[in-house]
Design a protein around this motif. Structure first.
Motif, PDB file in Angstrom:
ATOM      1  N   MET A   1       0.979  -1.303  -0.010  1.00 30.96           N
ATOM      2  CA  MET A   1       0.003  -0.117   0.194  1.00 30.96           C
ATOM      3  C   MET A   1       0.872   1.345   0.034  1.00 30.96           C
ATOM      4  O   MET A   1       2.139   1.148  -0.027  1.00 30.96           O
ATOM      5  CB  MET A   1      -0.827  -0.098   1.330  1.00 30.96           C
ATOM      6  CG  MET A   1      -1.511  -1.328   1.417  1.00 30.96           C
ATOM      7  SD  MET A   1      -2.634  -1.326   2.953  1.00 30.96           S
ATOM      8  CE  MET A   1      -2.903  -2.962   2.963  1.00 30.96           C
ATOM      9  N   GLY A  24      -5.833   3.871   1.137  1.00 30.97           N
ATOM     10  CA  GLY A  24      -4.642   3.432   0.967  1.00 30.97           C
ATOM     11  C   GLY A  24      -3.505   4.037   1.091  1.00 30.97           C
ATOM     12  O   GLY A  24      -2.290   3.695   1.228  1.00 30.97           O
TER      13      GLY A  24
ATOM     14  N   GLU C  77      -1.716 -10.545   1.774  1.00 27.27           N
ATOM     15  CA  GLU C  77      -2.144  -9.475   1.217  1.00 27.27           C
ATOM     16  C   GLU C  77      -1.094  -8.786   0.358  1.00 27.27           C
ATOM     17  O   GLU C  77      -1.440  -8.280  -0.877  1.00 27.27           O
ATOM     18  CB  GLU C  77      -2.755  -8.625   2.309  1.00 27.27           C
ATOM     19  CG  GLU C  77      -3.451  -7.482   1.525  1.00 27.27           C
ATOM     20  CD  GLU C  77      -4.498  -6.490   2.639  1.00 27.27           C
ATOM     21  OE1 GLU C  77      -4.099  -6.688   3.736  1.00 27.27           O
ATOM     22  OE2 GLU C  77      -5.061  -5.769   1.914  1.00 27.27           O
ATOM     23  N   GLY C  80      -0.669 -10.161  -2.823  1.00 26.25           N
ATOM     24  CA  GLY C  80      -2.185  -9.843  -3.800  1.00 26.25           C
ATOM     25  C   GLY C  80      -2.641 -11.113  -3.742  1.00 26.25           C
ATOM     26  O   GLY C  80      -3.708 -11.246  -4.514  1.00 26.25           O
ATOM     27  N   THR C  83      -7.526  -9.950   0.079  1.00 25.17           N
ATOM     28  CA  THR C  83      -7.679  -8.680   0.403  1.00 25.17           C
ATOM     29  C   THR C  83      -8.591  -8.548   1.640  1.00 25.17           C
ATOM     30  O   THR C  83      -9.261  -9.396   1.954  1.00 25.17           O
ATOM     31  CB  THR C  83      -8.613  -8.253  -0.895  1.00 25.17           C
ATOM     32  OG1 THR C  83      -8.083  -8.640  -2.205  1.00 25.17           O
ATOM     33  CG2 THR C  83      -9.115  -6.861  -0.785  1.00 25.17           C
ATOM     34  N   THR C  84      -8.217  -7.462   2.513  1.00 27.44           N
ATOM     35  CA  THR C  84      -8.931  -7.479   3.454  1.00 27.44           C
ATOM     36  C   THR C  84      -9.755  -6.250   3.356  1.00 27.44           C
ATOM     37  O   THR C  84      -9.216  -5.145   3.119  1.00 27.44           O
ATOM     38  CB  THR C  84      -8.195  -7.408   4.963  1.00 27.44           C
ATOM     39  OG1 THR C  84      -8.143  -6.302   5.569  1.00 27.44           O
ATOM     40  CG2 THR C  84      -6.594  -7.690   4.477  1.00 27.44           C
ATOM     41  N   GLN C  85     -11.009  -6.247   4.087  1.00 25.80           N
ATOM     42  CA  GLN C  85     -11.847  -5.149   4.257  1.00 25.80           C
ATOM     43  C   GLN C  85     -12.177  -4.979   5.851  1.00 25.80           C
ATOM     44  O   GLN C  85     -12.809  -5.811   6.468  1.00 25.80           O
ATOM     45  CB  GLN C  85     -13.108  -5.256   3.396  1.00 25.80           C
ATOM     46  CG  GLN C  85     -12.913  -5.382   2.004  1.00 25.80           C
ATOM     47  CD  GLN C  85     -14.420  -5.632   1.346  1.00 25.80           C
ATOM     48  OE1 GLN C  85     -14.699  -6.713   1.321  1.00 25.80           O
ATOM     49  NE2 GLN C  85     -14.800  -4.628   0.517  1.00 25.80           N
ATOM     50  N   THR C  90     -11.515 -10.994   5.588  1.00 22.73           N
ATOM     51  CA  THR C  90     -10.529 -11.145   4.575  1.00 22.73           C
ATOM     52  C   THR C  90     -10.852 -12.212   3.688  1.00 22.73           C
ATOM     53  O   THR C  90     -11.676 -13.091   3.923  1.00 22.73           O
ATOM     54  CB  THR C  90      -9.475 -11.954   5.712  1.00 22.73           C
ATOM     55  OG1 THR C  90      -8.825 -10.846   6.601  1.00 22.73           O
ATOM     56  CG2 THR C  90      -8.040 -12.003   4.289  1.00 22.73           C
ATOM     57  N   SER C  93      -8.480 -12.683  -3.141  1.00 25.74           N
ATOM     58  CA  SER C  93      -8.379 -11.689  -4.250  1.00 25.74           C
ATOM     59  C   SER C  93      -8.899 -12.398  -5.595  1.00 25.74           C
ATOM     60  O   SER C  93      -8.562 -13.342  -5.758  1.00 25.74           O
ATOM     61  CB  SER C  93      -7.066 -11.179  -4.305  1.00 25.74           C
ATOM     62  OG  SER C  93      -6.495 -10.400  -3.176  1.00 25.74           O
ATOM     63  N   GLN C  95      -7.855 -13.274  -8.675  1.00 23.11           N
ATOM     64  CA  GLN C  95      -6.374 -13.645  -9.235  1.00 23.11           C
ATOM     65  C   GLN C  95      -6.218 -13.447 -10.569  1.00 23.11           C
ATOM     66  O   GLN C  95      -7.017 -13.561 -11.506  1.00 23.11           O
ATOM     67  CB  GLN C  95      -6.269 -15.164  -9.088  1.00 23.11           C
ATOM     68  CG  GLN C  95      -6.097 -15.661  -7.494  1.00 23.11           C
ATOM     69  CD  GLN C  95      -4.745 -15.124  -6.973  1.00 23.11           C
ATOM     70  OE1 GLN C  95      -3.761 -15.037  -7.710  1.00 23.11           O
ATOM     71  NE2 GLN C  95      -4.783 -14.906  -5.637  1.00 23.11           N
TER      72      GLN C  95
END
Lengths: 143, 143, 143, 143
Positions: A1, A24, C77, C80, C83-85, C90, C93, C95
DNA sequence: GTGGTCTAGACCACA
DNA sequence: GTGGTCTAGACCACT
């Protein structure tokens, strides 16, 4: 990030307020909002009595949780920059005028210092930085 | 930002690396370290093979927990920017040369964009911003 | 390996993810997690958008400190793969599809090579190894 | 890591001992050495009285710090697998014979189990795994 | 003395 | 209740 840093830009619902979120960057959204509203008030772009977007509207536009907007507005109300009038909305407070210029000057100095430091880290001298600034600024300011 | 932003500045232990932490900006310490090391690598100030300060030394200098430094070094290692040799230290990796210039250019553009946005929020036009820059930069560049 | 290797096995909280920790193998827990999640993603068992167990839930199930799980998720993460929100969880992603098959093939080759080497060290030839494999696999495959 | 896993392979100085280090697997070097010597002893490839490479020789070949080799040899001496005769070298001890077969069997089962688990994680069934094994093994075993 | 792994636990940002 | 940041501190692998 700190790499991809997608910059989303939206026009606020109000007449003058424009928000730009830098996800980010690690800076919490609510602090970005606070900073931008503070800056708008300090710069005189938003004047006492101007109405801010509703929490719901901003939340939709910025794709941000309403609680986050709410937190920013609350914080600004505590600081005396915003005033909430239940039923009609959120407005810029009447500001103590003396605060304005010092504060604005301080914020400008901080931003300048941060920018110069970053340029220095990247090995860019002041002349090159000014050049990059002018190049980037022309298309937007059209002066 | 805009909270009170005390700026602490320290000289790193290594010959070339200098760190500046901006506590109170809301940007996590480990991200500030990552950015500064990335910038130093991008600018060419730190070259492949250069040694970074030891985790413990930096931790003492910056008054930050060793794990925080470690986290920054670690992420940079995963990204291929640093290499660590347990027992001897942490070093700048051999960089893919193509990356270099584009990366630096991108970072400069990002910084310029951020700065202009901030100036715009404060109602400062490009000329005034350039003036502020030149004034602030004099002590460093006038030679 | 070969120390006493107690093998603990747990069902993950999510629908599809199952974790097996081999304590005493000398392989760091967070690396075992990384490998197993990578494998699940490579095999297609976990697909883009699938949710992983929450850090806290996994931490309880595997009797491991939340920070250790976090470290694994974090590295994935950066690479890649995840992805965490914050606030919701989590996820796998989206791909890059090209990566998929090559990656899986590479991982299979590595595992096969490691296994053959180990068998060779123990003086077990390929036929005997295959026999041992088939015997051990019967309970799972005989249907 | 766990990605690139470069596999370096060297012939030991002694007649029969061959070492393979898997750097980047997270398994400490000294444990890899212990395991491989244990396995060689268990499999009968190394017999009581066989001489091991000197610490210095191994250290040069494997590009590993002498202390690391020393640590492995010491540990194996404590376990009764090696015997050091000052001035002449390090040798495989006379082994309690009953230990051999059970131990070997246990190690085989562990390796088989690990391999099957990994194949399962990758979505490879037993037949495909056996096929991959046979394909990989042919060039080496020539049977 | 170098970095690595792990734990325990506090506090924050966000949904 | 989700993940993120940071601290303090223990123990380990390796030079």
């Amino acid at each position: 990030m700190g790499e991809g840093s997608p910059l989303f830009q939206f026009e606020g619902a109000g007449a003058r307020m424009k928000f730009t979120l830098d996800t980010g960057s690690g800076v919490p959204v609510y602090r970005q909002l606070i900073q931008q509203i503070e800056n708008a008030a300090a710069s005189g772009r938003m004047k006492a009595g101007d109405k801010l977007p509703t929490i719901r509207a901003l939340s939709v536009e910025l794709k941000v949780n309403p609680n986050t907007i709410s937190k920013a507005y609350n914080e600004l109300e505590i600081r005396g920059i915003l005033t909430t009038q239940v039923g009609s909305g959120t407005f810029i407070s009447a500001q103590r005028p003396e605060v304005h210029d010092d504060w604005k000057e301080k914020k400008i100095q901080e931003a300048v210092f941060r920018f110069l430091r970053e340029m220095d880290e990247l090995g860019v001298d002041t002349d090159a930085a000014v050049l990059a600034l002018r190049n980037a600024a022309v298309p937007n300011t059209s002066q």
